[in-house]
Write a protein that holds these residues in place. Structure first.
Motif, PDB file in Angstrom:
ATOM      1  N   GLY A 228       0.813  -1.211   0.000  1.00  0.00           N
ATOM      2  CA  GLY A 228       0.000   0.000   0.000  1.00  0.00           C
ATOM      3  C   GLY A 228       0.844   1.257   0.000  1.00  0.00           C
ATOM      4  O   GLY A 228       0.562   2.216  -0.732  1.00  0.00           O
ATOM      5  N   TYR A 229       1.899   1.265   0.806  1.00  0.00           N
ATOM      6  CA  TYR A 229       2.781   2.429   0.844  1.00  0.00           C
ATOM      7  C   TYR A 229       3.502   2.618  -0.484  1.00  0.00           C
ATOM      8  O   TYR A 229       3.680   3.749  -0.951  1.00  0.00           O
ATOM      9  CB  TYR A 229       3.807   2.264   1.965  1.00  0.00           C
ATOM     10  N   LEU A 230       3.941   1.540  -1.086  1.00  0.00           N
ATOM     11  CA  LEU A 230       4.632   1.638  -2.374  1.00  0.00           C
ATOM     12  C   LEU A 230       3.701   2.173  -3.459  1.00  0.00           C
ATOM     13  O   LEU A 230       4.109   2.967  -4.319  1.00  0.00           O
ATOM     14  CB  LEU A 230       5.192   0.276  -2.771  1.00  0.00           C
ATOM     15  N   THR A 231       2.444   1.742  -3.428  1.00  0.00           N
ATOM     16  CA  THR A 231       1.469   2.256  -4.392  1.00  0.00           C
ATOM     17  C   THR A 231       1.272   3.752  -4.214  1.00  0.00           C
ATOM     18  O   THR A 231       1.218   4.511  -5.192  1.00  0.00           O
ATOM     19  CB  THR A 231       0.127   1.524  -4.239  1.00  0.00           C
ATOM     20  N   MET A 232       1.174   4.202  -2.964  1.00  0.00           N
ATOM     21  CA  MET A 232       1.018   5.638  -2.721  1.00  0.00           C
ATOM     22  C   MET A 232       2.261   6.397  -3.155  1.00  0.00           C
ATOM     23  O   MET A 232       2.158   7.515  -3.688  1.00  0.00           O
ATOM     24  CB  MET A 232       0.738   5.884  -1.243  1.00  0.00           C
ATOM     25  N   ALA A 233       3.440   5.825  -2.947  1.00  0.00           N
ATOM     26  CA  ALA A 233       4.659   6.480  -3.413  1.00  0.00           C
ATOM     27  C   ALA A 233       4.616   6.688  -4.923  1.00  0.00           C
ATOM     28  O   ALA A 233       4.958   7.774  -5.429  1.00  0.00           O
ATOM     29  CB  ALA A 233       5.876   5.644  -3.030  1.00  0.00           C
ATOM     30  N   ALA A 234       4.171   5.668  -5.658  1.00  0.00           N
ATOM     31  CA  ALA A 234       4.075   5.787  -7.113  1.00  0.00           C
ATOM     32  C   ALA A 234       3.144   6.924  -7.508  1.00  0.00           C
ATOM     33  O   ALA A 234       3.434   7.689  -8.440  1.00  0.00           O
ATOM     34  CB  ALA A 234       3.592   4.466  -7.712  1.00  0.00           C
TER      35      ALA A 234
ATOM     36  N   LEU B 143       5.793   1.535  -8.513  1.00  0.00           N
ATOM     37  CA  LEU B 143       4.662   0.704  -8.922  1.00  0.00           C
ATOM     38  C   LEU B 143       5.110  -0.735  -9.138  1.00  0.00           C
ATOM     39  O   LEU B 143       4.414  -1.681  -8.734  1.00  0.00           O
ATOM     40  CB  LEU B 143       4.029   1.261 -10.192  1.00  0.00           C
ATOM     41  N   GLY B 144       6.274  -0.921  -9.767  1.00  0.00           N
ATOM     42  CA  GLY B 144       6.782  -2.273  -9.967  1.00  0.00           C
ATOM     43  C   GLY B 144       7.004  -2.997  -8.658  1.00  0.00           C
ATOM     44  O   GLY B 144       6.660  -4.179  -8.509  1.00  0.00           O
ATOM     45  N   ARG B 145       7.559  -2.300  -7.672  1.00  0.00           N
ATOM     46  CA  ARG B 145       7.777  -2.918  -6.361  1.00  0.00           C
ATOM     47  C   ARG B 145       6.449  -3.222  -5.669  1.00  0.00           C
ATOM     48  O   ARG B 145       6.306  -4.266  -5.019  1.00  0.00           O
ATOM     49  CB  ARG B 145       8.621  -1.989  -5.488  1.00  0.00           C
ATOM     50  N   ALA B 146       5.471  -2.331  -5.826  1.00  0.00           N
ATOM     51  CA  ALA B 146       4.163  -2.569  -5.211  1.00  0.00           C
ATOM     52  C   ALA B 146       3.504  -3.810  -5.797  1.00  0.00           C
ATOM     53  O   ALA B 146       2.944  -4.646  -5.070  1.00  0.00           O
ATOM     54  CB  ALA B 146       3.262  -1.349  -5.411  1.00  0.00           C
ATOM     55  N   LEU B 147       3.555  -3.948  -7.112  1.00  0.00           N
ATOM     56  CA  LEU B 147       2.937  -5.105  -7.749  1.00  0.00           C
ATOM     57  C   LEU B 147       3.669  -6.395  -7.394  1.00  0.00           C
ATOM     58  O   LEU B 147       3.040  -7.450  -7.243  1.00  0.00           O
ATOM     59  CB  LEU B 147       2.897  -4.909  -9.259  1.00  0.00           C
ATOM     60  N   ALA B 148       4.987  -6.322  -7.236  1.00  0.00           N
ATOM     61  CA  ALA B 148       5.742  -7.514  -6.849  1.00  0.00           C
ATOM     62  C   ALA B 148       5.272  -8.032  -5.491  1.00  0.00           C
ATOM     63  O   ALA B 148       5.256  -9.244  -5.248  1.00  0.00           O
ATOM     64  CB  ALA B 148       7.233  -7.201  -6.808  1.00  0.00           C
TER      65      ALA B 148
ATOM     66  N   GLU C  17       0.699   5.139 -13.882  1.00  0.00           N
ATOM     67  CA  GLU C  17       0.509   5.219 -12.431  1.00  0.00           C
ATOM     68  C   GLU C  17      -0.701   6.057 -12.035  1.00  0.00           C
ATOM     69  O   GLU C  17      -1.117   6.027 -10.874  1.00  0.00           O
ATOM     70  CB  GLU C  17       1.755   5.808 -11.772  1.00  0.00           C
ATOM     71  N   GLU C  18      -1.299   6.791 -12.980  1.00  0.00           N
ATOM     72  CA  GLU C  18      -2.374   7.727 -12.611  1.00  0.00           C
ATOM     73  C   GLU C  18      -3.736   7.070 -12.499  1.00  0.00           C
ATOM     74  O   GLU C  18      -4.581   7.538 -11.734  1.00  0.00           O
ATOM     75  CB  GLU C  18      -2.439   8.880 -13.625  1.00  0.00           C
ATOM     76  N   PHE C  19      -3.971   5.993 -13.227  1.00  0.00           N
ATOM     77  CA  PHE C  19      -5.333   5.468 -13.342  1.00  0.00           C
ATOM     78  C   PHE C  19      -5.482   4.101 -12.683  1.00  0.00           C
ATOM     79  O   PHE C  19      -6.099   3.190 -13.222  1.00  0.00           O
ATOM     80  CB  PHE C  19      -5.728   5.421 -14.820  1.00  0.00           C
ATOM     81  N   LEU C  20      -4.931   3.971 -11.491  1.00  0.00           N
ATOM     82  CA  LEU C  20      -4.960   2.688 -10.798  1.00  0.00           C
ATOM     83  C   LEU C  20      -6.363   2.323 -10.334  1.00  0.00           C
ATOM     84  O   LEU C  20      -6.708   1.146 -10.254  1.00  0.00           O
ATOM     85  CB  LEU C  20      -3.996   2.722  -9.602  1.00  0.00           C
ATOM     86  N   ASP C  21      -7.196   3.314 -10.036  1.00  0.00           N
ATOM     87  CA  ASP C  21      -8.573   3.003  -9.639  1.00  0.00           C
ATOM     88  C   ASP C  21      -9.381   2.479 -10.820  1.00  0.00           C
ATOM     89  O   ASP C  21     -10.224   1.593 -10.662  1.00  0.00           O
ATOM     90  CB  ASP C  21      -9.256   4.211  -9.014  1.00  0.00           C
ATOM     91  N   LEU C  22      -9.121   2.998 -12.012  1.00  0.00           N
ATOM     92  CA  LEU C  22      -9.762   2.462 -13.209  1.00  0.00           C
ATOM     93  C   LEU C  22      -9.332   1.015 -13.426  1.00  0.00           C
ATOM     94  O   LEU C  22     -10.161   0.138 -13.713  1.00  0.00           O
ATOM     95  CB  LEU C  22      -9.402   3.314 -14.424  1.00  0.00           C
ATOM     96  N   ALA C  23      -8.042   0.755 -13.275  1.00  0.00           N
ATOM     97  CA  ALA C  23      -7.559  -0.625 -13.406  1.00  0.00           C
ATOM     98  C   ALA C  23      -8.242  -1.530 -12.395  1.00  0.00           C
ATOM     99  O   ALA C  23      -8.647  -2.656 -12.722  1.00  0.00           O
ATOM    100  CB  ALA C  23      -6.047  -0.662 -13.224  1.00  0.00           C
ATOM    101  N   SER C  24      -8.421  -1.051 -11.165  1.00  0.00           N
ATOM    102  CA  SER C  24      -9.077  -1.866 -10.135  1.00  0.00           C
ATOM    103  C   SER C  24     -10.512  -2.185 -10.516  1.00  0.00           C
ATOM    104  O   SER C  24     -10.989  -3.309 -10.308  1.00  0.00           O
ATOM    105  CB  SER C  24      -9.040  -1.142  -8.784  1.00  0.00           C
ATOM    106  N   ALA C  25     -11.221  -1.213 -11.080  1.00  0.00           N
ATOM    107  CA  ALA C  25     -12.602  -1.437 -11.493  1.00  0.00           C
ATOM    108  C   ALA C  25     -12.684  -2.482 -12.595  1.00  0.00           C
ATOM    109  O   ALA C  25     -13.598  -3.319 -12.626  1.00  0.00           O
ATOM    110  CB  ALA C  25     -13.231  -0.130 -11.959  1.00  0.00           C
ATOM    111  N   LEU C  26     -11.738  -2.466 -13.512  1.00  0.00           N
ATOM    112  CA  LEU C  26     -11.716  -3.447 -14.596  1.00  0.00           C
ATOM    113  C   LEU C  26     -11.327  -4.830 -14.077  1.00  0.00           C
ATOM    114  O   LEU C  26     -11.931  -5.842 -14.449  1.00  0.00           O
ATOM    115  CB  LEU C  26     -10.746  -2.992 -15.681  1.00  0.00           C
TER     116      LEU C  26
END
Length: 341
Positions: free
Chosen positions: A63-69, A94-99, A141-150
């Motif tokens: 979560g912290y890594l995602t916010m950093a991105a 973002l890469g570290r967050a997804l890992a 990195e800007e549209f992560l909420d859209l990705a989550s919805a999909l």
């Protein structure tokens, strides 16, 4: 433009990208100049990286890594010499967050693009694959909420940076023939058909690609332009475009190519066009004509929506995700709504 005016103009975009509104106000309230924007936002990104290092769980670290991105990306919205560094930091975070959070996520890159493919570990289990296309100064990195919805609808999602965008802005410039880039991405993904959603200038890229790339089975645009008129664009927009296109002359030439009048009738895939009624930018013709001219176009206008409709997400985000899932599943009865087990 004063820093207070700049912060107000970026408010719904930044919070729509996932920044905490209270933290955003605290940070921007302490700025004395727009030139302080990038360093201040980078500093917050680094603070989140430190939190990730101290986190007691992988969930917290992710979560912290995602916010950093997110903070590193929003740092790039104001011009400053280290913007490319911030874009690289966003990409790395973002890469570290997804890992940590999604080990099955896969980096996919080509000559003119790079991004992350997320979703079911077995692509055959996905309802379909959607490519998310950013705009003039946005990034994956800007549209992560859209990705989550999909993702929540069983779709695989490839969020990408193309030429002149995100982490590739340091080494490439904008190009109008974005369908070539998307075509290469589809080849690399190894899928037969895709959905496509483009945001801001990415809406033009997505619509153009839907007209020229037969593997696009469904598409959507958000705050995308139908046409640009360089002479009437506000100076800040022209400045950003010049930086991303490789100079003023190249930007003027690029803007002259942004016109969907001839291409819109060639978009045969189901197309959802989303506009905000308060998104009024001189020199930009909104996408209402695109929806009218496309044979299977649908227009969703949100009267109070601003650019990218960060202030009106309930009005368009779920309908857009449903549109793509519905048409990629190819079932008018809604077979993509899989029952819970």
């Amino acid at each position: 433009m004063s820093v207070a005016e700049f912060a107000a103009a970026q408010w719904t975009r930044a919070t729509g990208a996932g920044l905490d509104p209270h933290e955003y106000r605290h940070v921007t309230g302490g700025l004395t100049s727009v030139s302080d924007w990038g360093p201040a936002f980078e500093a917050i990104g680094h603070a989140y990286l430190r939190r990730a290092q101290r986190a007691a769980s992988a969930v917290s670290a992710g979560g912290y890594l995602t916010m950093a991105a997110r903070w590193f990306h929003v740092a790039t919205l104001a011009p400053y010499p280290e913007a490319h560094r911030a874009a690289a930091l966003a990409d790395e975070a973002l890469g570290r967050a997804l890992a940590v959070r999604e080990p099955a996520a896969r980096r996919v890159s080509g000559a003119g693009f790079t991004g992350w493919l997320r979703g079911p570990a077995d692509p055959a289990q996905a309802v379909g694959t959607v490519i998310v296309v950013p705009g003039l100064d946005s990034a994956k990195e800007e549209f992560l909420d859209l990705a989550s919805a999909l993702l929540a609808r069983g779709l695989a999602v490839f969020a990408m940076d193309g030429p002149g965008q995100g982490v590739l802005a340091a080494t490439s410039t904008l190009r109008a023939d974005y369908e070539q880039v998307v075509g290469e991405a589809i080849d690399a993904l190894g899928v037969a058909r895709v959905g496509l959603v483009g945001l801001s200038l990415g809406g033009y890229f997505a619509a153009r690609t839907a007209a020229l790339e037969p593997r696009v089975a469904a598409a959507a645009t958000v705050s995308g332009p139908f046409r640009l008129d360089w002479a009437h664009l506000p100076p800040p927009v022209r400045e950003v475009m010049a930086r991303r296109a490789g100079g003023t002359a190249a930007a003027r030439e690029f803007a002259g190519q942004v016109d969907l009048a001839a291409l819109a009738p060639r978009i045969t895939a189901p197309l959802l066009v989303v506009d905000g009624g308060r998104d009024l930018i001189p020199g930009v013709t909104d996408a209402a004509p695109l929806a009218r001219l496309a044979p299977s176009g649908t227009y969703l206008s949100v009267p109070h929506g601003d650019h990218l409709l960060g202030n009106a997400r309930p009005d368009w985000l779920a309908p857009l995700a449903d549109h793509l899932a519905h048409h990629l599943a190819g079932d008018a009865e809604g077979a993509w709504r899989r029952p819970a087990h």
